[in-house]
Design a protein around this motif. Sequence first.
Motif, PDB file in Angstrom:
ATOM      1  N   ALA A 103       0.824  -1.211   0.000  1.00 21.56           N
ATOM      2  CA  ALA A 103       0.000   0.000   0.000  1.00 21.56           C
ATOM      3  C   ALA A 103       0.856   1.258   0.000  1.00 21.56           C
ATOM      4  O   ALA A 103       0.429   2.298  -0.511  1.00 21.56           O
ATOM      5  N   ALA A 104       2.063   1.176   0.556  1.00 23.03           N
ATOM      6  CA  ALA A 104       2.963   2.329   0.638  1.00 23.03           C
ATOM      7  C   ALA A 104       3.887   2.439  -0.566  1.00 23.03           C
ATOM      8  O   ALA A 104       4.861   3.181  -0.538  1.00 23.03           O
ATOM      9  N   GLN A 105       3.581   1.716  -1.653  1.00 26.52           N
ATOM     10  CA  GLN A 105       4.376   1.758  -2.885  1.00 26.52           C
ATOM     11  C   GLN A 105       5.805   1.256  -2.665  1.00 26.52           C
ATOM     12  O   GLN A 105       6.755   1.769  -3.245  1.00 26.52           O
ATOM     13  N   GLU A 106       5.955   0.230  -1.819  1.00 23.27           N
ATOM     14  CA  GLU A 106       7.250  -0.414  -1.582  1.00 23.27           C
ATOM     15  C   GLU A 106       7.105  -1.908  -1.876  1.00 23.27           C
ATOM     16  O   GLU A 106       7.310  -2.761  -1.008  1.00 23.27           O
ATOM     17  N   PRO A 107       6.741  -2.264  -3.114  1.00 20.96           N
ATOM     18  CA  PRO A 107       6.396  -3.663  -3.401  1.00 20.96           C
ATOM     19  C   PRO A 107       7.577  -4.619  -3.397  1.00 20.96           C
ATOM     20  O   PRO A 107       7.394  -5.822  -3.190  1.00 20.96           O
ATOM     21  N   GLU A 108       8.798  -4.130  -3.652  1.00 18.04           N
ATOM     22  CA  GLU A 108       9.943  -5.039  -3.689  1.00 18.04           C
ATOM     23  C   GLU A 108      10.171  -5.685  -2.325  1.00 18.04           C
ATOM     24  O   GLU A 108      10.371  -6.906  -2.220  1.00 18.04           O
TER      25      GLU A 108
END
Length: 607
Positions: A103-108
């Motif tokens: 959700a915080a745009q830290e998918p890695e």
Amino acid sequence: MNRRLPAPAQVAANLGLTVSTVADHLLDDPVVLALQVMRRLPPRARTAAADALAGAGGGPLAVLTALGHAAAGRPAELGALVRSRVGQASPVERVHLADVLTAAQEPELADELLSGTPSGTRGWSEARARWHWHHGQVDEAIAVLTTRGRPGRLRARFYSEHRALTGGLTLLSGRDVKRAVGYEPTPRRVLHVLTNSLPHTGSGYAQRSHSLLLATREAGWHPEAVTRLGWPVQTGVLRARSADEVDGVLYHRLLTPRLEPGMDHRLAQHARLLLDLVLDRRPAVLHTTTHWVNAVVTRAVAEAVGIPWVYEVRGQLADTWASTRGPEAKRSQRYRLFQARESEAVRSADAVVTLGEQMARRIAADGVPRGEIVLSPNAVGGAFLQTPRDAHQARSELGLDAAAEYIGTVSSIVPYEGLDDLLRAAAILAPRRPRLRVLLVGDGTDLPRLRQLAVELGIDDRLVTTGRVDRSLAPLYHRALDVFCVPRKDMDVTRSVTPMKPLEAMASERPTLVSALPALREIVTDGVTGITVPPEDPAAWAGALESVLSDPEWARSLGQAARAWVVAERTWGSNAERYAALYARLGAAESRPNEPSATGRPYTRGE
């Protein structure tokens, strides 16, 4: 018919819609719901809430701490916290942390956690499905829930969105279409089908819509508008009514105690309620805007009653979605399906309108002849056409330091606006310009990150943020700036979409600096009505800013030339003339029979 409920009954219905919406989001994705709620808080309250969560500590409360860092826009702290917990977190905690990271745009980092967690862990399949969905991997998201998860709400939601994205939905039943037989439109009445509007949001989208409605009314037409299903109750306006009147313009609302489950069923519900309103108000033409969701609903209703519909392309929402992800997002299934629906919308509309030449070229590539695309560029009106106030007077009224040098913007604060590059440019200038301040007027998802960046750059005492402000104050804030800045990133969405904000600054006689992107070059002539600067180059921005700030006479001449061009070329009145001609060409100016054809399609473009 869109009947008005008594105020107490309407509030009760709105409360029911709010409760059901919150419950749906809570069950589907509680992390995203929490972040959305915090992002809608006033800036100070949002910061306090984020800091309170971030201070929750480790152990069992680590997920709350991670949520606080995510809400505050602190990716470094979020990453450090998660890595410190990896060795000791339980499998369930790792799943929850992965949800926060996605959700915080830290998918890695989310992928790392999920890959190292047993797939049988409670919530794992849902978290992995959300990760796939974030990347636009629609089939993969559904497959994870089908093979590993239990049949449930999230899989049903993804299935419904997949059905909507693949097209071919039938939104109105035969019974609905029969209700439209014998429809008689009211000449010169136009119904705009909008996503949102004044008075419940002051977005650029809403401002443009309202300005065009007022201008077309001045041109002799009778415009009204209706907003999307459930809005504005879904954004927290519990006391919303079935209609609002703003400057004499009627805005209808499609409010219901509960939205039907699934995107495909919800689109059908939207179409039925819109048809009710159309049968009541009897417009001669429907006029909607991006994105394709508005288009498919509007098209279904227009075909049912036998009137033309106009599709106004104001942006490239697929590119906006992709801009917050990596370059692989443009190769994703979701992106391709989204673009296919947009292409279908422009090809099927009776007329297509867009903002600028770059966007017109993209539409033409989808099969619409360039000569049939009407340009309706962003423009200015109202207070922006009045003689601009003195900058010192504006600052005094706003409580700003009259002796400072202000650079900045009045904008939505989102990543592709490139305001991090502006802060870095300010940090370069700060040692030799002690009076320099960066003024950011507006709110958005990137504001917490920018505040943190200002701290890291050592210029947090130079950053002035206002959060959302009343639209009546926007002209004052424009005038208070020494230099108006549009440092947009170089992306597909920014290369093609022409924003409204630089035009308002130019009308305010502000020297305006913009990124040297095709869409912005359409409105700024370098060295004459403003300055174009290489995007994503803080050093170049610092140099351009210093040149303008150090030469007040040049700054003044840039502002004067910009205002003269805008007033002569970019007003809402000139756009209204284009719309009036378009509507007349579509047959909306005179009485005429509009029986639906056997195919439900009474018009073809250019008829």
